[in-house]
Design an enzyme around this catalytic site. Sequence first.
Site, short mmCIF file in Angstrom:
data_model
loop_
_atom_site.label_atom_id
_atom_site.label_comp_id
_atom_site.label_asym_id
_atom_site.label_seq_id
_atom_site.Cartn_x
_atom_site.Cartn_y
_atom_site.Cartn_z
CB SER A 98 -23.00 50.97 -4.97
OG SER A 98 -23.64 51.64 -6.03
CD GLU A 147 -30.17 56.67 -11.74
OE1 GLU A 147 -30.88 56.52 -12.75
OE2 GLU A 147 -29.36 55.80 -11.33
CG ASP A 152 -24.72 59.03 -20.70
OD1 ASP A 152 -25.48 58.07 -20.83
OD2 ASP A 152 -23.52 59.02 -21.04
CG ASP A 169 -24.00 48.32 -10.91
OD1 ASP A 169 -24.18 47.37 -11.69
OD2 ASP A 169 -24.64 48.49 -9.86
#
Length: 273
Positions: A95, A113, A138, A160
Amino acid sequence: MNYRHAYHAGNFADCMKHALLVTLLQSFLRKPAPFMVLDTHAGIGRYDLHSPEAEKTQEWRDGIGKLWNEDAASPLADWLEQVKKTGGPEFYPGSPLIIAQMLRAQDALICCEKHPEDKRSLYRLFTNTPNVTVHERDAYEALRALLPPQTAKRGLILIDPPFEEPGEFDRLAQAVQTIQARFANAIIAIWYPIKHRTPVRIFHETLMGTGIRNICVAELLMRPPYNPDQLNGAGLLVIRPPFGFAEKASAQLERLQHVLGAHESCVTQLVEE
């Protein structure tokens, strides 16, 4: 199930999620005002479909492997255009790369990430892309730290999660409340797996009880959701979808269902405007 996304890149759930993501992003491009996208679980951004991980599962063969040759009239054509920019059929974009390819100079992408190795890969991918920033943090903490954006009044929050820990649906419901408090006009898109119906139903009911209006749900089921140990389908819940999204999403899911041989697809207005 291994939750590192390299094992699952390009599978049916990715194809569904990213086709709808492109439709959401196109809505921002209709106006010149800048927009911001926050991708909370970004991954590495670009996946080699001939890597040992992808070859181990070969999930992509029943996803992008069946869709690569869709023609220009397909409702999936705009998404496939972005996929093919990645470098050929041996690679699949995550994405963040799809988003970055669609940004204009005035727009911005923030990637989060948590996995250090994946964050380094993502950082290398966007080293020369000035309007993309990468954070090792986080996802849910990032919502409090990075919202509201300072450079744009419009935005998309893409959540996601890997669903590798219990309670993920509860964290998602709380995340929606955080976004509502900090960036109330943002479009929120939440991907979720469908293994069996009960957790998804409870999640939907929780959001319906918040008083939030205009919630749309798009789902693609490869098989009936009876086995809780199997990924039977996937959904994308969108809060404040743009005008015309439901119609375009329905056409995209119907095409995915036909080509992939899926069991069922649907787009439902969970809560009206």
